[in-house]
Scaffold this active site. Sequence first.
Site, mmCIF file in Angstrom:
data_model
loop_
_atom_site.group_PDB
_atom_site.id
_atom_site.type_symbol
_atom_site.label_atom_id
_atom_site.label_comp_id
_atom_site.label_asym_id
_atom_site.label_seq_id
_atom_site.Cartn_x
_atom_site.Cartn_y
_atom_site.Cartn_z
ATOM 1 N N GLU A 165 -6.638 -7.627 -1.345
ATOM 2 C CA GLU A 165 -7.297 -7.592 -0.040
ATOM 3 C C GLU A 165 -8.776 -7.302 -0.257
ATOM 4 O O GLU A 165 -9.161 -6.159 -0.515
ATOM 5 C CB GLU A 165 -6.685 -6.527 0.876
ATOM 6 C CG GLU A 165 -5.272 -6.825 1.320
ATOM 7 C CD GLU A 165 -4.759 -5.832 2.361
ATOM 8 O OE1 GLU A 165 -5.596 -5.090 2.947
ATOM 9 O OE2 GLU A 165 -3.536 -5.799 2.590
ATOM 10 N N GLU A 209 0.825 -1.207 0.000
ATOM 11 C CA GLU A 209 0.000 0.000 0.000
ATOM 12 C C GLU A 209 0.865 1.266 0.000
ATOM 13 O O GLU A 209 0.609 2.223 0.741
ATOM 14 C CB GLU A 209 -0.957 -0.011 1.202
ATOM 15 C CG GLU A 209 -1.960 -1.156 1.143
ATOM 16 C CD GLU A 209 -2.959 -1.155 2.277
ATOM 17 O OE1 GLU A 209 -4.153 -1.356 2.018
ATOM 18 O OE2 GLU A 209 -2.528 -0.967 3.439
#
Length: 644
Positions: free
Chosen positions: A262, A181
């Site tokens: 995710e 991320e």
Amino acid sequence: MTELPTLYQHYTAGGIHSGLSASQNYFTLNDKNITLYSGAMHYFRVPKPYWRDRLRKMRAAGLNTVETYVPWNLHEPEIGNYDFGQGGSDFDEFLDIVTFLKTAQEEDLLAIVRPGPYICSEWELGGLPSWLLRESELLLRSSAPSFMKHVSRFFNALLPLMTALQFTLGGPVIAFQVENEYGSTNQPGVFTPDKEYLEQLRQLFIKNGITELLFTSDGAGNGDVGTLKEHFLMTANFARDPEWNFDRIKEQQPNQPTMAMEFWTGWFDHWTEHHNTRDNNEFYDVLDRILRYPASVNFYMFLGGTNFGFLNGANLDWGTLNEAIKHDTTSYDYDAPLSEAGDYTQKYDMVKELISKYDQVPTKLPPQPEIQKKIAYASIPVTSHLSFAEVADRLPESFTYNKPIAMEMLPINNNSGQSFGYIVYKKTGLNIPANSYLKIGGHVCDTVMVLINGKLMSGILYGAWDLDGFGYWRVDSGSLHLGDQEITNATLELVAENWGRNNFGYIEQFNQFKGLWQGDIYLNDEVLENWYVMPLEFKKKWTNSLRGWNPMQSETAPGPSLYKATLLVLEPLDTFIDMQEWNKGIVIVNGFVLGRYASKLGPQQTLYLPAPLLKSGLNDIVVFEHFTPSNKILFSDTPIFHTP
């Protein structure tokens, strides 16, 4: 009727010629089409004896892949000292990543590895070792040589273990994530994600013989700011709106596969919140749309597990790091398809149904394993205790400083500083006039208890509102009235707690020290100097060496103390320790820090105690209670969540 092949039989028949390919708009593995049905399970959040059980349950649901992060801060707890399962740290039983991945292959699962170096994961400091903070010029998550020298050393220890486990060499690992991320660090005018850093990480993979697919994952709205899209497959992290997320990824990489790296099955808890759950029908709908898109999916989490020890992270919702930090609970149940204790939930059945519906490559699945039996052991009495003065007398190290310093800066653990636990600042020979005030300059990181001659002077925690008062991180330069009596030749002890470091946000929000370090400490208007500083880490060897316990008394004064009870077990079974009659602190089982409790805050009221942490015979349960103890330890056969 022909028996179905196993996953590996299907994808390796005729020999292995290639790995996972993303060079077209669908995945292939060894030149055969594959949709990835993956689930996140973190080996470091599940006791090793339970790995196989959890992996088999994943495979039985139809999953073909397991995904895991790698926590740098556990694998290199001290600079240059590694633990991959036999390193002698308190967590070594959780850290044998090679065996975990081999077990996944034995259970007919492929594997995705996300080694960081930053992992987020609601894990302490996002998996970064706190000893990195000791170097003032170091810029985390960047190509700065001061940071990359440590990353390179760690990756050069970790990645060779992974090389032989690659799919193309006969192992289970089909892909590796680069960073994590990284697009979320983008802060225009302050910090721009460092593309050279990503390239240096890529080169570390290559130099260590990694040839499998490399990818990044991010919020799709970040575009390509946190990736090298010419080298890495971009994947998306989200809870809902799969079409929007996948369309954004397609704009960046139009001719490559789409994947939710995710897909958030639930959510995690902070202290003081209500226990987070996700509506099952909404979950079903979004998963159905992901698979219909069509896209591959990794369930985050498929099994949440537990933030054992002091390893929970924290987050920021607003404001500054000092005031806005919210600490995660020990339970990482996540409302996932498999519960913290490995039990099936309704989401598990939904996953199984939808994978069966969409999977175009049927392979042999195992029957669903039985769930582990749970037991509510009979309550046991607290039989002995140590006062805080007696605890402090047994601390192995003490240092003198003119002013208090952060725990990370202590010259301990092979000069790696203190990462976890508590730190004690002690001053002796004080004369304290009546109606004096103690002032702690700056913010406490994260809590502090004030003792004078062993007596608790700061307030008892009664509820969430107390977090806005003295002794907690939200208050800047808080003051405490020390009573209306003069005290001569007094001993002052300030017991500060690291409740968990922030694990997500902008780069500046990772530079977080713990303890008392932001300003001077005053008695009335006079700066107090010359302190004894003592780390209280609760390492297993130290806790198990404690002697001279006192018989438990019917009345105990409020304040930090150690309490011990003994549990006799003939056949260890999973249980939950019910801490509702206690206040705040930590529970230690046979020397291992099980986790934190804060019953006055909630939502977590029990601590999951897996059977592998118990032994046949006598088991020591030690509680470090900050304020008001109970005289017994209670057990439950189910977890309890509620917010007072």
